[in-house]
Design a protein around this motif. Structure first.
Motif, short mmCIF file in Angstrom:
data_model
loop_
_atom_site.label_atom_id
_atom_site.label_comp_id
_atom_site.label_asym_id
_atom_site.label_seq_id
_atom_site.Cartn_x
_atom_site.Cartn_y
_atom_site.Cartn_z
N LYS A 107 0.84 -1.20 0.00
CA LYS A 107 0.00 0.00 0.00
C LYS A 107 0.88 1.24 0.00
CE LYS A 107 -0.90 1.11 4.80
NZ LYS A 107 -0.33 2.43 4.73
N LYS A 151 -1.91 6.17 2.13
CA LYS A 151 -3.20 5.49 2.24
C LYS A 151 -3.27 4.64 3.51
CE LYS A 151 -3.97 5.20 -2.74
NZ LYS A 151 -4.08 4.32 -3.90
N PRO A 170 -4.65 -0.82 1.55
CA PRO A 170 -4.17 -1.09 0.19
C PRO A 170 -5.31 -0.91 -0.82
CG PRO A 170 -4.08 -3.10 1.56
CD PRO A 170 -4.64 -1.99 2.40
N SER A 171 -4.96 -0.83 -2.08
CA SER A 171 -5.98 -0.72 -3.13
C SER A 171 -6.81 -1.99 -3.16
CB SER A 171 -5.31 -0.49 -4.49
OG SER A 171 -4.65 -1.68 -4.90
#
Length: 194
Positions: A93, A97, A100-101
């Motif tokens: 990540k 952020k 994580p995506s």
């Protein structure tokens, strides 16, 4: 650190990708604003114009969304005017952020400089050391009546129309674009200062 000069325009998804690359590359970098490119006809038209004039490099994330954006741009631009640069699938990540995506992969902003330079090299992107000895500066824009004067906004709009650039360009994006398109002398000629 010396930046790598690219003649092609670089197309990325978002502002953090652009920030990451602007520390490494001396190039005109355009953001698609993610899926915003699907609705922004003016920006897609501008990308087509850049592809025609100088060629484009598409550097999107290696997730599903990145490939959809890449495909949309590729469908609008002749194949010989586009270079696709692919980053490897690295899981993790980005620092900014909290999660994580969706697919768990790092995007362009999460890649190291070495990984990005390697990806460019693998795609056949030719890099050279930056050497614009006399770049156009904000002081030049002021001197030419493009900033800081009562008519500056109209003057910029007229110049952008003349050069086929979209209205959405900020002053800093215009400056970057001008430095990639022309010399200081060519700019002065194009707006009537011989």
């Amino acid at each position: 650190m010396e930046k790598i000069k690219l003649s092609e325009a670089v197309i990325v998804e978002g502002r953090y990708d652009k920030l990451k690359l602007s520390n490494i590359l001396d190039a005109f970098i355009i953001e698609t604003n993610g899926f915003g490119i699907f609705k922004d006809k003016e920006k897609l038209s501008f990308i087509k114009k850049l592809a025609e004039e100088r060629g484009i490099i598409v550097l999107t994330d290696s997730d599903h969304a990145g490939f959809m954006i890449r495909g949309h741009i590729a469908s609008a631009v002749p194949k010989d005017r586009i270079k696709n640069v692919y980053i490897p699938d690295i899981y993790g990540k980005e620092k900014r952020k909290s999660e994580p995506s969706k697919e768990g992969k790092l995007g362009v902003e999460g890649m190291t400089k070495d990984v990005l330079l390697d990806a460019l090299k693998k795609a056949g992107v030719t890099c050279s050391a930056s050497q614009n000895d006399d770049p156009i500066t904000t002081a030049d824009l002021f001197e030419l009546g493009l900033t800081g004067t009562p008519n500056a906004k109209e003057n910029r709009k007229q110049l952008m129309t003349q050069l086929g650039l979209p209205e959405f360009l900020s002053t800093s994006s215009l400056l970057s674009c001008l430095n990639n398109m022309m010399t200081k002398e060519e700019l002065k000629k194009s707006i009537g200062f011989e």
